[in-house]
Design a protein around this motif. Structure first.
Motif, PDB file in Angstrom:
ATOM      1  N   SER A 285       0.822  -1.203   0.000  1.00 19.50           N
ATOM      2  CA  SER A 285       0.000   0.000   0.000  1.00 19.50           C
ATOM      3  C   SER A 285       0.855   1.251   0.000  1.00 19.50           C
ATOM      4  CB  SER A 285      -0.921  -0.010   1.224  1.00 19.50           C
ATOM      5  OG  SER A 285      -0.148  -0.013   2.416  1.00 19.50           O
ATOM      6  N   SER A 286       1.991   1.203   0.719  1.00 20.79           N
ATOM      7  CA  SER A 286       2.888   2.358   0.736  1.00 20.79           C
ATOM      8  C   SER A 286       3.513   2.574  -0.619  1.00 20.79           C
ATOM      9  CB  SER A 286       3.976   2.148   1.792  1.00 20.79           C
ATOM     10  OG  SER A 286       4.931   3.170   1.719  1.00 20.79           O
ATOM     11  N   SER A 287       3.879   1.452  -1.314  1.00 20.18           N
ATOM     12  CA  SER A 287       4.506   1.565  -2.632  1.00 20.18           C
ATOM     13  C   SER A 287       3.538   2.126  -3.663  1.00 20.18           C
ATOM     14  CB  SER A 287       5.036   0.195  -3.058  1.00 20.18           C
ATOM     15  OG  SER A 287       5.550   0.240  -4.363  1.00 20.18           O
ATOM     16  N   SER A 288       2.246   1.714  -3.539  1.00 15.69           N
ATOM     17  CA  SER A 288       1.271   2.170  -4.527  1.00 15.69           C
ATOM     18  C   SER A 288       0.993   3.662  -4.399  1.00 15.69           C
ATOM     19  CB  SER A 288      -0.025   1.362  -4.366  1.00 15.69           C
ATOM     20  OG  SER A 288      -0.583   1.596  -3.074  1.00 15.69           O
ATOM     21  N   SER A 289       1.171   4.228  -3.186  1.00 14.18           N
ATOM     22  CA  SER A 289       0.898   5.637  -2.993  1.00 14.18           C
ATOM     23  C   SER A 289       2.118   6.518  -3.266  1.00 14.18           C
ATOM     24  CB  SER A 289       0.418   5.876  -1.553  1.00 14.18           C
ATOM     25  OG  SER A 289       1.424   5.499  -0.629  1.00 14.18           O
ATOM     26  N   SER A 290       3.287   5.926  -3.418  1.00 14.02           N
ATOM     27  CA  SER A 290       4.493   6.715  -3.667  1.00 14.02           C
ATOM     28  C   SER A 290       4.688   6.924  -5.160  1.00 14.02           C
ATOM     29  CB  SER A 290       5.719   6.018  -3.062  1.00 14.02           C
ATOM     30  OG  SER A 290       5.899   4.748  -3.664  1.00 14.02           O
ATOM     31  N   ALA A 291       5.543   7.884  -5.486  1.00 16.95           N
ATOM     32  CA  ALA A 291       5.800   8.195  -6.891  1.00 16.95           C
ATOM     33  C   ALA A 291       6.608   7.071  -7.545  1.00 16.95           C
ATOM     34  CB  ALA A 291       6.548   9.514  -6.992  1.00 16.95           C
ATOM     35  N   VAL A 292       6.375   6.873  -8.827  1.00 15.99           N
ATOM     36  CA  VAL A 292       7.061   5.827  -9.598  1.00 15.99           C
ATOM     37  C   VAL A 292       7.908   6.506 -10.665  1.00 15.99           C
ATOM     38  CG1 VAL A 292       6.775   3.808 -11.076  1.00 15.99           C
ATOM     39  CG2 VAL A 292       5.207   4.184  -9.156  1.00 15.99           C
ATOM     40  N   TYR A 293       9.153   6.084 -10.771  1.00 16.04           N
ATOM     41  CA  TYR A 293      10.089   6.664 -11.737  1.00 16.04           C
ATOM     42  C   TYR A 293      10.743   5.556 -12.556  1.00 16.04           C
ATOM     43  CZ  TYR A 293       9.677  10.934  -8.952  1.00 16.04           C
ATOM     44  OH  TYR A 293       9.194  12.032  -8.305  1.00 16.04           O
ATOM     45  N   TYR A 294      11.159   5.925 -13.781  1.00 13.94           N
ATOM     46  CA  TYR A 294      11.874   5.017 -14.672  1.00 13.94           C
ATOM     47  C   TYR A 294      13.177   5.690 -15.103  1.00 13.94           C
ATOM     48  CZ  TYR A 294       7.440   2.531 -14.945  1.00 13.94           C
ATOM     49  OH  TYR A 294       6.295   1.843 -14.631  1.00 13.94           O
ATOM     50  N   ASN A 295      14.237   4.920 -15.155  1.00 19.41           N
ATOM     51  CA  ASN A 295      15.544   5.472 -15.502  1.00 19.41           C
ATOM     52  C   ASN A 295      15.678   5.626 -17.014  1.00 19.41           C
ATOM     53  OD1 ASN A 295      16.715   5.820 -12.967  1.00 19.41           O
ATOM     54  ND2 ASN A 295      17.319   3.680 -12.832  1.00 19.41           N
ATOM     55  N   GLY A 296      15.972   6.847 -17.447  1.00 19.71           N
ATOM     56  CA  GLY A 296      16.353   7.095 -18.829  1.00 19.71           C
ATOM     57  C   GLY A 296      17.866   7.217 -18.913  1.00 19.71           C
ATOM     58  N   LEU A 297      18.491   6.535 -19.856  1.00 17.23           N
ATOM     59  CA  LEU A 297      19.948   6.458 -19.933  1.00 17.23           C
ATOM     60  C   LEU A 297      20.459   7.206 -21.162  1.00 17.23           C
ATOM     61  CD1 LEU A 297      20.344   2.632 -19.174  1.00 17.23           C
ATOM     62  CD2 LEU A 297      20.238   4.514 -17.537  1.00 17.23           C
ATOM     63  N   PHE A 298      21.512   7.987 -20.973  1.00 15.65           N
ATOM     64  CA  PHE A 298      22.208   8.602 -22.099  1.00 15.65           C
ATOM     65  C   PHE A 298      23.659   8.848 -21.701  1.00 15.65           C
ATOM     66  CE2 PHE A 298      20.263  11.993 -19.631  1.00 15.65           C
ATOM     67  CZ  PHE A 298      21.282  12.936 -19.510  1.00 15.65           C
ATOM     68  N   ASP A 299      24.518   8.968 -22.714  1.00 14.95           N
ATOM     69  CA  ASP A 299      25.965   9.064 -22.511  1.00 14.95           C
ATOM     70  C   ASP A 299      26.472  10.414 -23.006  1.00 14.95           C
ATOM     71  OD1 ASP A 299      25.759   6.366 -21.748  1.00 14.95           O
ATOM     72  OD2 ASP A 299      26.071   5.698 -23.817  1.00 14.95           O
ATOM     73  N   VAL A 300      27.586  10.855 -22.415  1.00 12.12           N
ATOM     74  CA  VAL A 300      28.185  12.125 -22.793  1.00 12.12           C
ATOM     75  C   VAL A 300      29.695  12.003 -22.679  1.00 12.12           C
ATOM     76  CG1 VAL A 300      28.004  13.035 -20.437  1.00 12.12           C
ATOM     77  CG2 VAL A 300      28.168  14.615 -22.363  1.00 12.12           C
ATOM     78  N   LYS A 301      30.410  12.617 -23.610  1.00 12.66           N
ATOM     79  CA  LYS A 301      31.866  12.607 -23.577  1.00 12.66           C
ATOM     80  C   LYS A 301      32.370  13.522 -22.451  1.00 12.66           C
ATOM     81  CE  LYS A 301      32.457   9.869 -27.102  1.00 12.66           C
ATOM     82  NZ  LYS A 301      33.056   8.525 -26.924  1.00 12.66           N
ATOM     83  N   ASN A 302      33.483  13.128 -21.864  1.00 14.67           N
ATOM     84  CA  ASN A 302      34.042  13.880 -20.741  1.00 14.67           C
ATOM     85  C   ASN A 302      35.572  13.930 -20.858  1.00 14.67           C
ATOM     86  OD1 ASN A 302      34.054  15.234 -18.214  1.00 14.67           O
ATOM     87  ND2 ASN A 302      34.347  13.301 -17.136  1.00 14.67           N
ATOM     88  N   PRO A 303      36.089  14.513 -21.950  1.00 10.64           N
ATOM     89  CA  PRO A 303      37.545  14.459 -22.180  1.00 10.64           C
ATOM     90  C   PRO A 303      38.358  15.206 -21.135  1.00 10.64           C
ATOM     91  CG  PRO A 303      36.486  15.961 -23.730  1.00 10.64           C
ATOM     92  CD  PRO A 303      35.387  15.255 -23.009  1.00 10.64           C
TER      93      PRO A 303
END
Length: 403
Positions: A285-303
């Protein structure tokens, strides 16, 4: 005092009479409208998310054998190359194990040599018994005994061959374990964490203890938490940009690589699956009332390695964009009883309601697909509404009734 009051009345009454007469002749003041023109422009529809930076290639370098960490060859923040020696574990126990395994192998080889010599003896004895049996010079029992001794010796040699194989495996395992006391870098990267200090004892019997953590900081990946309300509007391939707390004005651009199919709360749900039924019901019941998120993945160069592990990223995902389209302020859009969008347009000093079809929308403007033309004057507000709002806001609430 009475004379003074009469003089004031003589002054105010004519003024009120003039005001009433002016209002009767000219009517109320005309309504003034606040308008904005429909114009062409660019618009972006975005989804906001918060993410965490991590290295694309990050490895926890651990020990596969137990012992004391004899020496640590690297320092925090140091650049290492693949195959470089990073730590050594005291090899004395592994050396003893290798010597014992080698001794067992040598013993099995010696036993086999002895059995092979005995085998040659039994082969000769068996041949003699065969010749004597053909000449009726020996009994059948002697011939059978010689054959049995020959077969037994051959079986013993086969057993020793198996023991030698097992002993060789033990030797190879001991050599490998001795080699594991020299820990080398599996990748080229930066030492981002030292977990085990020099002189500590590590026990690898149940789990692999971590010595250091290496990360290739040339490329970073971002896990952006997208809410369930927004995740249906995004897909891989969309343009993404983000800023960090330390550089809020610098944008890093990338492309959304993937969206994880399971929510970020699944791991906590699975860990609570083995609890009692009452606690599971409460957790559900606690899980159903909390916010749900999904991970979006992306990459970036870091020279230049300005981006670091565990930094917070303020992510903006561009779910849609349009160039040179008709735009109308969001503040002017209303909905009728059929939930159709419309705006009030000022045409030749007349107010006309026009139903419109909307496209993309941001916090300020919305794209107009049909219903308006470039230059139409959209009504944002009027003086009548302002006066009514001012009157309502200045009206004092009556005091609460007394006891």
């Amino acid at each position: 005092m009475a004379l003074l009051k009469k003089r004031w009345l003589y002054f105010i009454l004519p003024l009120l009479a003039l005001t009433v007469a002016f209002t009767a002749l000219h009517g109320p003041a005309p309504i003034q409208y606040i308008t904005a023109p429909v114009r062409y422009g660019d618009i972006e529809q975005t989804v906001l998310a918060t993410g965490t930076l991590n290295a694309i290639n990050q490895v926890s370098v651990g020990a596969q054998v137990s012992g004391q960490l004899k020496s640590l060859k690297v320092a925090l923040g140091e650049q290492v190359t693949k195959g470089q020696l990073v730590a050594e574990i005291d090899p004395i126990l592994q050396q003893y194990t290798l010597r014992q395994a080698q001794a067992n192998l040598d013993s099995a080889k010696a036993q086999k040599q002895a059995k092979q010599a005995l085998l040659r003896q039994y082969e000769l004895a068996y041949r003699r018994q065969q010749q004597m049996w053909q000449q009726d010079a020996t009994s059948k029992a002697n011939l059978e005994e010689a054959a049995a001794s020959l077969d037994t010796t051959r079986a013993a040699i086969s057993q020793l061959d198996a023991e030698m194989t097992a002993a060789q495996v033990s030797v190879d395992t001991a050599k490998a374990n001795l080699g594991y006391t020299r820990i080398t870098a599996p990748i080229s990267g930066t030492v981002i964490s030292i977990v085990t200090k020099e002189g500590q004892t590590v026990a690898a019997s149940q789990s692999v203890p971590t010595i250091i953590k290496l990360a290739d900081l040339d490329s970073m990946t971002v896990k952006a938490q997208i809410s369930e309300a927004d995740v249906i509007n995004v897909k891989p391939g969309l343009k993404v940009w983000f800023t960090t707390l330390g550089e809020p004005d610098k944008r890093y651009f990338a492309t959304l690589r993937a969206i994880e199919p399971a929510s970020t709360s699944d791991s906590s749900d699975s860990s609570s699956a083995s609890s009692s039924s009452s606690s599971s019901s409460s957790s559900s019941s606690s899980s159903s009332s909390s916010a749900v998120y999904y991970n979006g993945l992306f990459d970036v160069k870091n020279p230049d390695h300005r981006l670091r592990v565990s930094m917070t990223a303020q992510v903006t995902i561009v779910s849609g964009e349009a160039k040179n389209v008709l735009l109308v302020p969001v503040a002017a859009i209303e909905n009728d009883a059929q939930q159709q969008a419309y705006v009030r347009v000022l045409e030749h000093d007349r107010v006309v309601n026009k139903t419109i079809q909307l496209g993309l929308k941001d916090s300020l403007n919305a794209q107009v697909l049909s219903g308006l033309n470039d230059g139409d004057s959209i009504i944002l507000g009027d003086s009548k509404s302002s006066e009514a709002g001012t009157s309502n806001s200045g009206r004092m609430m009556p005091p609460p009734p007394g006891p």
